[in-house]
Scaffold this active site. Structure first.
Site, PDB file in Angstrom:
ATOM      1  N   GLY A   1       0.823  -1.211   0.000  1.00  0.00           N
ATOM      2  CA  GLY A   1       0.000   0.000   0.000  1.00  0.00           C
ATOM      3  C   GLY A   1       0.850   1.251   0.000  1.00  0.00           C
ATOM      4  O   GLY A   1       0.655   2.153   0.802  1.00  0.00           O
ATOM      5  N   ALA A   2       1.816   1.305  -0.950  1.00  0.00           N
ATOM      6  CA  ALA A   2       2.806   2.388  -0.916  1.00  0.00           C
ATOM      7  C   ALA A   2       2.486   3.501  -1.903  1.00  0.00           C
ATOM      8  O   ALA A   2       3.302   4.392  -2.111  1.00  0.00           O
ATOM      9  CB  ALA A   2       4.199   1.823  -1.186  1.00  0.00           C
ATOM     10  N   ASN A   3       1.284   3.471  -2.516  1.00  0.00           N
ATOM     11  CA  ASN A   3       0.979   4.515  -3.498  1.00  0.00           C
ATOM     12  C   ASN A   3       0.447   5.798  -2.863  1.00  0.00           C
ATOM     13  O   ASN A   3       0.328   6.816  -3.534  1.00  0.00           O
ATOM     14  CB  ASN A   3      -0.008   4.003  -4.548  1.00  0.00           C
ATOM     15  CG  ASN A   3      -1.289   3.496  -3.923  1.00  0.00           C
ATOM     16  OD1 ASN A   3      -1.294   2.436  -3.311  1.00  0.00           O
ATOM     17  ND2 ASN A   3      -2.364   4.256  -4.043  1.00  0.00           N
TER      18      ASN A   3
ATOM     19  N   GLY B   1      -0.462   7.959   1.264  1.00  0.00           N
ATOM     20  CA  GLY B   1      -0.464   7.952   2.720  1.00  0.00           C
ATOM     21  C   GLY B   1       0.877   7.623   3.361  1.00  0.00           C
ATOM     22  O   GLY B   1       1.942   8.008   2.877  1.00  0.00           O
TER      23      GLY B   1
ATOM     24  N   GLY C   1       2.432   4.758   3.653  1.00  0.00           N
ATOM     25  CA  GLY C   1       3.284   3.864   2.860  1.00  0.00           C
ATOM     26  C   GLY C   1       4.110   4.623   1.838  1.00  0.00           C
ATOM     27  O   GLY C   1       5.310   4.365   1.665  1.00  0.00           O
TER      28      GLY C   1
ATOM     29  N   SER D   1      -2.935  -0.111  14.876  1.00  0.00           N
ATOM     30  CA  SER D   1      -3.579   1.145  15.260  1.00  0.00           C
ATOM     31  C   SER D   1      -3.975   1.052  16.717  1.00  0.00           C
ATOM     32  O   SER D   1      -4.243  -0.035  17.228  1.00  0.00           O
ATOM     33  CB  SER D   1      -4.832   1.363  14.400  1.00  0.00           C
ATOM     34  OG  SER D   1      -5.700   2.286  15.019  1.00  0.00           O
TER      35      SER D   1
ATOM     36  N   TYR E   1     -12.735  -3.299  11.972  1.00  0.00           N
ATOM     37  CA  TYR E   1     -11.432  -2.645  11.814  1.00  0.00           C
ATOM     38  C   TYR E   1     -10.568  -2.898  13.047  1.00  0.00           C
ATOM     39  O   TYR E   1      -9.412  -3.324  12.936  1.00  0.00           O
ATOM     40  CB  TYR E   1     -11.598  -1.135  11.591  1.00  0.00           C
ATOM     41  CG  TYR E   1     -10.273  -0.413  11.436  1.00  0.00           C
ATOM     42  CD1 TYR E   1      -9.524  -0.523  10.271  1.00  0.00           C
ATOM     43  CD2 TYR E   1      -9.753   0.387  12.468  1.00  0.00           C
ATOM     44  CE1 TYR E   1      -8.294   0.125  10.128  1.00  0.00           C
ATOM     45  CE2 TYR E   1      -8.532   1.036  12.332  1.00  0.00           C
ATOM     46  CZ  TYR E   1      -7.808   0.908  11.163  1.00  0.00           C
ATOM     47  OH  TYR E   1      -6.586   1.545  11.025  1.00  0.00           O
TER      48      TYR E   1
END
Ligand SMILES: NC(=O)c1ccc[n+]([C@@H]2O[C@H](COP(=O)([O-])OP(=O)(O)OC[C@H]3O[C@@H](n4cnc5c(N)ncnc54)[C@H](OP(=O)(O)O)[C@@H]3O)[C@@H](O)[C@H]2O)c1
Ligand SMILES: *[C@@H]1O[C@H](CO)[C@@H](O)[C@H](O)[C@H]1NC(C)=O
Length: 336
Positions: A56-58, A60, A62, A192, A217
């Site tokens: 998920g590095a695209n 935020g 990441g 989290s 979540y």
């Protein structure tokens, strides 16, 4: 003395107090924004020769972690579900770094497709990595989805449990050989603080009986912590460490499934601009755990703001951790 003239005075005083409070508040906001701890800088070259995978590095946290680790000269693999979004992020990071540290003084960025909501995608991704990469020094399990409406992954798991926990569970398992052969190496898991409101309810891990998006979540983030504990136990003596962290409250796209009424948007934007961390600030602890010599050999711990923190007993229950591990193995098809 009559009461009459006192009233306007009182009103004036109140207006004055309000204006002062607003101004003071405004100044505080600006101070928070511009004088805040900011971003700690590690020595350039710290990650030279190391390969890092970030899920998920695209965008935020990441994306910010990818930029910082590339600045430290790592070879960074952006594992993204959408190649286009991944390539755009990689190009933007290259531009940013190129102005600051032109190649070869920064690392490399490459994009590989990984959809954690599909176990066949996880398997394809790992096969490719194992074939193409001679080493893997750091795996950062960062991708996440927050409080979406009830949805299922390709294999029919509840989406938040499926992506945040199960997808990363299989991913980590399939990359463990490469991590071990590259040891000393590190795994960094992003959880989290909301884990506190979760429970590993074994009787309904798929939310078939009832779905509560907040609970799901929190459950997935509690699962991230229990997974870290059990994995650390299993990795004793291998020189592969695994630690988990909470990033704080960070201004990212994570809230995309939360509906804020249009009228409250400006206020929300102001508050988040003033008080939430920037993605670069949010990436500090993951980058620290991925690269700092201070945490060499440290494993199975929980961090916030680059310091170890205490967990609630529910997140240190080794029996639940072990049972969750066994069930996860069956769910992702590692054991029948
Ligand atoms: N922001 C906060 O305040 C906060 C607080 C506590 C914990 N966290 C944790 O921090 C981590 C990063 O979140 P963020 O705040 O940076 O949110 P974000 O901006 O929404 O980034 C999440 C990333 O995960 C990716 N992702 C979602 N589903 C995926 C899937 N099925 N397969 C592969 N990638 C997927 C997203 O890809 P797309 O762009 O393609 O959707 C995106 O790149 C998460 O684990 C989150 O739980 C964040
Ligand atoms: C949903 O879960 C959250 C967090 O566990 C809890 O606080 C809330 O009361 C739950 N809502 C319902 C309707 O059960």
């Amino acid at each position: 003395m009559s009461v009459g003239p006192a009233l306007p005075d009182l009103q004036m005083a109140m207006v004055g107090a309000l204006v002062a409070a607003a101004l003071g508040g405004g100044v505080l906001l600006l101070l928070r924004r511009f004088l805040s701890a900011g971003v700690r800088r590690f020595p350039p070259g710290l990650m030279r020769g190391k390969t890092v995978i970030i899920t998920g590095a695209n965008c935020g946290i990441g994306r910010a972690a990818a930029a910082e680790l590339a600045r430290l000269q790592a070879r960074v693999i952006l594992a993204c579900r959408d190649r286009q979004r991944g390539e755009e992020a990689a190009a933007a990071i290259r531009r940013e770094l190129g102005e600051e540290e032109p190649p070869p003084h920064c690392g490399e960025l490459l994009v590989k497709e990984l959809d954690l909501a599909s176990l066949s995608s996880v398997r394809r991704f790992c096969q490719e990595v194992v074939q193409e990469e001679p080493r893997l020094d750091v795996l950062i399990n960062n991708a996440g989805i927050l409080q979406c409406p009830y949805m299922k992954t390709e294999e029919g798991f509840e989406m938040q449990f499926g992506v945040n926990h199960l997808g990363h569970f299989l991913l980590t398992h399939l990359l463990l050989g490469l991590l071990k052969s590259s040891a000393p190496s590190r795994i960094v898991v992003i959880s989290s603080k909301l884990y506190k409101y979760g429970e590993i309810n074994f009787e309904d891990l798929n939310s078939k009986q009832s779905y509560n998006k907040s609970f799901a979540y929190s459950r997935s983030k509690l699962a991230n912590i229990l997974f870290t504990r059990e994995l650390a136990r299993r990795l004793q003596g291998t020189q592969v460490t695994v630690n988990v962290l909470h990033p704080g409250i960070v201004r990212t796209n994570l809230g995309r499934h939360i509906n804020i009424p249009l009228i409250a948007k400006p206020l929300f934007n102001l508050v988040s601009w003033a008080f939430f961390k920037t993605p670069a600030e949010g990436a500090q602890t993951p980058v620290y755990l991925a690269s700092s010599p201070e945490v060499e050999g440290v494993s199975g711990r929980y961090f916030g703001d680059c310091k170890e923190e205490e967990l609630l007993p529910k997140a240190t229950d080794d029996l639940v951790a072990r049972k969750l591990w066994d069930i996860s193995e069956v769910m992702v098809g590692l054991v029948t």
